[in-house]
Design a protein around this motif. Structure first.
Motif, PDB file in Angstrom:
ATOM      1  N   VAL A  66       0.826  -1.213   0.000  1.00 21.79           N
ATOM      2  CA  VAL A  66       0.000   0.000   0.000  1.00 21.79           C
ATOM      3  C   VAL A  66       0.859   1.262   0.000  1.00 21.79           C
ATOM      4  N   GLU A  67       1.705   1.404   1.013  1.00 22.95           N
ATOM      5  CA  GLU A  67       2.468   2.648   1.147  1.00 22.95           C
ATOM      6  C   GLU A  67       3.461   2.856   0.007  1.00 22.95           C
ATOM      7  N   TYR A  68       4.079   1.776  -0.454  1.00 16.66           N
ATOM      8  CA  TYR A  68       5.082   1.920  -1.518  1.00 16.66           C
ATOM      9  C   TYR A  68       4.558   1.474  -2.878  1.00 16.66           C
ATOM     10  N   GLY A  69       3.358   0.937  -2.937  1.00 14.85           N
ATOM     11  CA  GLY A  69       2.821   0.488  -4.217  1.00 14.85           C
ATOM     12  C   GLY A  69       3.637  -0.610  -4.852  1.00 14.85           C
ATOM     13  N   GLY A  70       4.239  -1.441  -4.002  1.00 14.59           N
ATOM     14  CA  GLY A  70       5.100  -2.503  -4.511  1.00 14.59           C
ATOM     15  C   GLY A  70       4.375  -3.830  -4.638  1.00 14.59           C
ATOM     16  N   SER A  71       5.158  -4.880  -4.766  1.00 12.45           N
ATOM     17  CA  SER A  71       4.616  -6.244  -4.906  1.00 12.45           C
ATOM     18  C   SER A  71       4.923  -7.035  -3.650  1.00 12.45           C
ATOM     19  N   LEU A  72       3.913  -7.712  -3.125  1.00  6.40           N
ATOM     20  CA  LEU A  72       4.129  -8.580  -1.973  1.00  6.40           C
ATOM     21  C   LEU A  72       4.775  -9.895  -2.396  1.00  6.40           C
ATOM     22  N   LYS A  73       4.587 -10.268  -3.627  1.00  2.00           N
ATOM     23  CA  LYS A  73       5.241 -11.463  -4.163  1.00  2.00           C
ATOM     24  C   LYS A  73       5.824 -11.094  -5.514  1.00  2.00           C
ATOM     25  N   ALA A  74       7.139 -11.056  -5.567  1.00  2.00           N
ATOM     26  CA  ALA A  74       7.790 -10.628  -6.801  1.00  2.00           C
ATOM     27  C   ALA A  74       8.029 -11.786  -7.761  1.00  2.00           C
ATOM     28  N   GLU A  75       8.414 -12.956  -7.213  1.00  2.00           N
ATOM     29  CA  GLU A  75       8.750 -14.051  -8.135  1.00  2.00           C
ATOM     30  C   GLU A  75       8.502 -15.445  -7.585  1.00  2.00           C
ATOM     31  N   HIS A  76       8.070 -15.586  -6.358  1.00  2.00           N
ATOM     32  CA  HIS A  76       7.864 -16.927  -5.795  1.00  2.00           C
ATOM     33  C   HIS A  76       6.429 -17.411  -5.914  1.00  2.00           C
ATOM     34  N   GLY A  77       5.549 -16.639  -6.502  1.00  2.00           N
ATOM     35  CA  GLY A  77       4.147 -17.022  -6.561  1.00  2.00           C
ATOM     36  C   GLY A  77       3.425 -16.628  -5.284  1.00  2.00           C
ATOM     37  N   THR A  78       2.133 -16.413  -5.386  1.00  2.00           N
ATOM     38  CA  THR A  78       1.346 -15.935  -4.244  1.00  2.00           C
ATOM     39  C   THR A  78       1.344 -16.943  -3.104  1.00  2.00           C
ATOM     40  N   GLY A  79       0.881 -18.150  -3.399  1.00  2.00           N
ATOM     41  CA  GLY A  79       0.862 -19.196  -2.392  1.00  2.00           C
ATOM     42  C   GLY A  79      -0.054 -18.916  -1.228  1.00  2.00           C
ATOM     43  N   ARG A  80       0.048 -19.735  -0.203  1.00  2.00           N
ATOM     44  CA  ARG A  80      -0.823 -19.630   0.967  1.00  2.00           C
ATOM     45  C   ARG A  80      -0.421 -18.480   1.884  1.00  2.00           C
ATOM     46  N   ASN A  81       0.851 -18.118   1.866  1.00  2.00           N
ATOM     47  CA  ASN A  81       1.295 -17.109   2.822  1.00  2.00           C
ATOM     48  C   ASN A  81       0.810 -15.718   2.464  1.00  2.00           C
ATOM     49  N   MET A  82       0.625 -15.446   1.188  1.00  2.00           N
ATOM     50  CA  MET A  82       0.189 -14.109   0.785  1.00  2.00           C
ATOM     51  C   MET A  82      -1.240 -14.067   0.251  1.00  2.00           C
ATOM     52  N   ALA A  83      -1.897 -15.212   0.109  1.00  2.00           N
ATOM     53  CA  ALA A  83      -3.270 -15.213  -0.397  1.00  2.00           C
ATOM     54  C   ALA A  83      -4.191 -14.287   0.410  1.00  2.00           C
ATOM     55  N   PRO A  84      -4.066 -14.227   1.745  1.00  2.00           N
ATOM     56  CA  PRO A  84      -4.951 -13.319   2.487  1.00  2.00           C
ATOM     57  C   PRO A  84      -4.696 -11.841   2.224  1.00  2.00           C
ATOM     58  N   TYR A  85      -3.585 -11.497   1.570  1.00  2.00           N
ATOM     59  CA  TYR A  85      -3.218 -10.096   1.380  1.00  2.00           C
ATOM     60  C   TYR A  85      -3.378  -9.625  -0.068  1.00  2.00           C
ATOM     61  N   VAL A  86      -3.882 -10.488  -0.944  1.00  2.00           N
ATOM     62  CA  VAL A  86      -3.992 -10.112  -2.356  1.00  2.00           C
ATOM     63  C   VAL A  86      -4.889  -8.893  -2.528  1.00  2.00           C
ATOM     64  N   GLU A  87      -6.013  -8.865  -1.856  1.00  2.00           N
ATOM     65  CA  GLU A  87      -6.932  -7.733  -1.995  1.00  2.00           C
ATOM     66  C   GLU A  87      -6.309  -6.459  -1.439  1.00  2.00           C
ATOM     67  N   LEU A  88      -5.568  -6.567  -0.342  1.00  2.00           N
ATOM     68  CA  LEU A  88      -4.916  -5.394   0.234  1.00  2.00           C
ATOM     69  C   LEU A  88      -3.973  -4.757  -0.784  1.00  2.00           C
TER      70      LEU A  88
END
Length: 959
Positions: free
Chosen positions: A470-492
């Protein structure tokens, strides 16, 4: 409710049994646990595993699962770091049949099935000076299916050469079983007719997205960065045609939209000239400024490493001393420059110097083109993730995530991210990554067992997601795939509009949500905190394992039973159940007993214990050491027998030679077919205790040649102690081979031709390095035999004055590791390459020959010398791909022949054009001959056939 209703997976297994062999329908407790673990810190145990070997089988599985509303997950290598390859339903594993390839357009493109390992694809393209674009750090282990499904990138790939941007065509099976091959016009036409609604839906979403200015702009911004969070929404703005949108959406979809049956990549140039430099900067801010400057320079990669990252590897063998003296706060950039010529490379290095002029570095910037140093620099970078794994407390896991900041704000992002880690009590976190793309990996050990740890982790991830996404407009997952660890944060990260768009995409492809659910998209806000993998202490030898799976590609039992990773997974579960003690439930006790009983064959008996796993393991674990220890516990009752054999070893080898003579008579009388029937029956009656006869079983060797050699002496010749292994003292030449001499005869003849006097140790028939005993866990007798051999070799070599040549590579390695350091051990390849070639006149044979580099040769770093030696002696040399350890493993080719057969699948087709094969282990050569269709001999035979004597030009060092 009937039984089928209560257990739909059992019903599924029954339904599939008509079309898929029972051995590929797996539901036993041991293998569902072992095969179901990936490199992430999540654990889900599948109810049923199906190993599929064709699209037809895959279609049948999908149809039967759809009829029962059962979800499925696809798995290739299982190196995924975020739980993409685990499930508690049906896991579909790729069998050997998914490893085909086709080179197109003279190397400009390559069509690959999903079971091809990434490094193998590059090996295939090497003759064309091309490679695939993606280059993940796990490329030696990960498979094309995972590379494409996660849109993996890597060190030099950037955003321009990932799977999305180098995709030419794709062959995919959708949830409904429909098959689309975008390279086949007929397939495309048929799909357009049968799936018009799906394609129209994709084109409608594309038009709506492009018509939504703010959303379209956001998508373009997000993919200016490395980004694998959520679905590839850039396909909706990059393309208008439904087929193009579909095939690009499949990239990075993590098995949630369909199964990639094959993918065709446009390849990229593999520049042959390479150089690298380590640039050290006083602080992170100046490091990031240098990165921004290098964005416009002609570099292939720029890898950032913070001080904590460098500290994690500074004490490892071979690391530059400067790492230890860097001040706190310092950071480094690994700068890689590549070109197609030396002149071009030099110009690019000078351009980098000019770019960094004026920026303060702690050490002068010096590029190296020296291969060993270049590889060392990359070893530093690639060793960072496992370095944390190696020092973590037992019982904790390793979390690795990869985010991306806009590169122009990289220094701010790093500072903010570091502050967040310290705030939440993670000061040991290391930062590194692909700096040119603003891509940072952060790695830290994490426990989940103690009170408050899960909550602490959740608070950290919440704040990281807010900061980066949000603050930096970056990517939470750059190259490892979304997976289970970041799935809850996709909408954020993406916002509600884009998030709902992703759900619409999922609904178009998979309306019943049966393909890998809860991966990429999930409505469970605590998904990332559930099903966490336990990592209990199991054995100090393997407790540092991070279950990455890098070991699996070289394991000879990978297609038969378990891999090193899987052996460790099961041992950990046994340790966890053991630790429950009296508090274990009846079900847990039963599970423990089942695992323990099945592990005897799956984990212990079928392990070759060759140590190749340690060569690939990021933390150097040799799972063979674990297995030998377990064999020791299992075989304690046989210690007396081992002692009797060891103390009467000459007699034992005479008995073995006698058995070979008896087998030869039986073969002559009964013929091969009759001998196979009789020996197979006897083996079955013995409860598999008698060894399996094989047509490639050789004649018995005669050790009288050693007695004659021991009597010869020539004071004017250089001396070498010749130690024939117990294998070559027993196993002579193959019965149907033109080479009728034993290895001992060949070795002595070659030494004489090269001008050496061979010193034969006293009591040669009684000597053994101990490896044969150690491999069975009989450590006491192994040590006794090693001490005995050590004494005799010190005497024969005059306390190490003369080098020692052992004619068998595995024995040479074992002796090096267990005998006196004064003894200079040489094995056949190294001795021939370094000390015989210069003394012989070589005329290459007009033949095509095969070479098998044994596991011990690989561990000793002799693969290149092996191939070089063969190429001096023959006009064409074939090194079969993906044949690592042969699985004969001393005597397992006789006692567990299925291991040897499994390890050598595919060998015969690769060596069909060869007149013979060459190796440096007599037992390995038996199995290789059996499964290749050509005779395999000692590499010394090849050298002997291609050489003639000449005046010695060099003496052996130390002789």
């Amino acid at each position: 409710m009937n039984g089928a209703d209560m257990n739909p997976w059992a019903d599924l297994k029954v339904a599939l049994a008509g079309s898929i062999p029972a051995e590929r329908l797996i539901d036993d407790p041991l293998r569902t646990l072992a095969y179901g673990s990936d490199a992430s810190f999540y654990r889900l145990i599948p109810q049923l595993i199906v190993r599929v070997e064709s699209e037809a089988e895959l279609g049948e599985v999908l149809a039967q699962c759809h009829a029962r509303r059962l979800s499925v997950t696809f798995r290739a290598a299982g190196t995924s770091l975020s739980g993409q390859a685990v499930t508690d339903s049906v896991l579909i594993l790729l069998g050997r049949a998914w490893r085909s390839h086709q080179i197109l357009d003279d190397g400009a493109a390559i069509c690959l099935q999903p079971g091809v390992i990434g490094a193998r694809a590059n090996q295939l393209l090497a003759p064309y000076q091309r490679k695939i674009g993606p280059d993940p750090a796990s490329i030696n282990s990960c498979m094309i299916g995972g590379i494409a499904a996660n849109n993996a990138s890597g060190m030099c790939c950037g955003t321009a050469q990932n799977s999305y941007h180098t995709l030419r065509d794709i062959r995919v099976m959708l949830a409904d079983g429909a098959l689309l091959d975008t390279a086949d016009p007929a397939s495309v036409a048929a799909f357009k007719a049968s799936h018009a609604e799906l394609l129209a839906g994709l084109e409608r979403l594309s038009a709506e997205t492009r018509g939504n200015g703010p959303l379209a702009d956001k998508i373009r911004h997000k993919y200016r960065l490395k980004n694998t969070t959520g679905y590839a929404l850039n396909s909706l703005v990059d393309f208008h045609d439904g087929i193009e949108i579909l095939k690009h959406l499949l990239i990075g979809s993590e098995g949630t939209l369909g199964f990639i049956s094959s993918i065709t990549y446009d390849t990229v140039v593999d520049e042959t000239e390479k150089a690298a430099a380590l640039a050290f900067f006083p602080d992170m801010q100046s490091t990031c400024r240098a990165t921004i400057a290098l964005k416009q320079a002609p570099v292939s990669a720029v890898e950032l490493m913070d001080r904590a990252a460098l500290r994690s590897v500074q004490d490892k063998p071979g690391m530059p001393e400067v790492l230890k003296s860097l001040p706190d706060g310092a950071a480094a950039l690994l700068i890689d420059v590549r070109a197609n010529s030396g002149e071009e490379l030099e110009a690019r290095m000078q351009a980098v110097h000019a770019t960094l002029e004026g920026l303060k570095t702690l050490e002068p910037l010096v590029f190296t083109r020296e291969v060993a140093t270049y590889e060392l620099y990359w070893k530093i970078r690639k060793g960072l993730f496992p370095a944390v794994g190696a020092v973590r407390d037992t019982g904790t896991t390793v979390v690795i995530e990869d985010v991306a900041f806009p590169v122009e704000r990289l220094d701010e992002g790093v500072a903010a991210l570091t502050e967040v880690f310290h705030k939440h009590g993670y000061p040991e976190t290391i930062l590194f990554g692909h700096a040119l793309e603003g891509n940072l990996h952060f790695v830290f050990p994490q426990g989940f067992e103690k009170p408050g740890e899960v909550e602490r982790y959740q608070a950290l991830m919440d704040e990281v997601a807010q900061l980066v996404g949000v603050e930096y407009g970056g990517s939470l997952k750059a190259e490892h795939g979304t997976g289970r660890n970041m799935a809850p944060y996709v909408e954020l990260e993406w916002g509600s509009d884009a998030y709902q768009l992703m759900w619409q995409i999922k609904a178009l492809f998979d309306p019943d949500n049966l393909l890998n659910p809860e991966v990429i998209l999930s409505r469970n806000p605590t998904l990332h905190l559930e099903n966490l993998k336990p990592l209990p202490a199991a054995d100090p030898l393997v407790d540092k394992c991070i279950e990455c799976g890098f070991c699996e590609a070289v394991c000879p039992s990978k297609d038969l039973t378990l891999t090193p990773r899987q052996r460790i997974v099961v041992r950990r579960e046994l340790a966890r159940l053991d630790a429950l003690g009296s508090s274990a439930s009846e079900a847990e006790r039963q599970r423990h007993d089942i695992l323990l009983a099945d592990y005897d064959y799956q984990g212990i008996e079928t392990c070759a214990a060759d140590g190749l796993c340690a060569t690939q393991c990021p933390v150097g674990i040799n799972t063979g050491d674990l297995v030998r220890g377990l064999r020791h516990e299992r075989n304690l009752g046989q210690a007396g027998m081992a002692r009797r054999i060891g103390r009467h070893f000459s007699g034992a080898t005479r008995v073995a030679r006698g058995a070979l003579n008896v087998a030869g008579v039986g073969q002559a009388v009964l013929g091969e077919r009759g001998m196979a029937v009789v020996s197979g029956g006897m083996r079955k009656l013995s409860g598999e205790r008698l060894p399996q006869w094989t047509p490639s079983l050789p004649r018995a060797a005669s050790i009288k040649v050693l007695e004659r050699a021991a009597k010869r002496a020539d004071a004017g010749r250089d001396k070498v102690v010749y130690l024939p292994s117990c294998a070559t003292r027993v196993l002579g030449a193959s019965r149907d081979d033109d080479e009728a001499r034993s290895v001992m005869e060949i070795t002595l003849a070659l030494l004489d031709k090269a001008g050496f006097e061979a010193i034969i140790p006293a009591i040669p028939g009684h000597l053994c390095c101990g490896m044969a005993f150690a491999s069975k866990g009989q450590f006491d007798e192994a040590e006794h035999k090693a001490r005995e051999l050590n004494r005799e070799l010190l005497a024969a070599s005059h306390n190490g004055r003369y080098p020692i040549l052992c004619d068998t590579s595995p024995c040479s390695l074992h002796a090096r590791e267990h005998l006196d350091e004064r003894l200079s051990f040489q094995e056949p390849v190294a001795f021939a390459h370094d000390h015989l070639l210069s003394r012989l006149a070589i005329e290459p044979l007009d033949e095509t020959v095969a070479v098998h580099v044994t596991c011990s040769s690989t561990r000793m770093g002799l693969a290149d010398k092996f191939v070089a030696l063969a190429r001096v002696c023959a006009k064409e040399v074939v090194v079969p791909a993906e044949i690592t350890c042969c699985g004969f493993a001393g005597d397992k080719g006789f006692t567990t022949p299925e291991l040897n057969a499994s390890a050598l699948q595919g060998l015969a087709a690769q060596v069909a054009s060869c007149s013979a094969g060459y190796s440096n282990s007599r037992t390995c050569e038996i199995g290789l001959s059996q499964h290749s269709g050509i005779p395999y001999r000692s590499v010394l035979s090849l050298l002997d056939r291609a050489s003639r004597a000449r005046v010695a030009e060099a003496a052996v060092s130390g002789a």
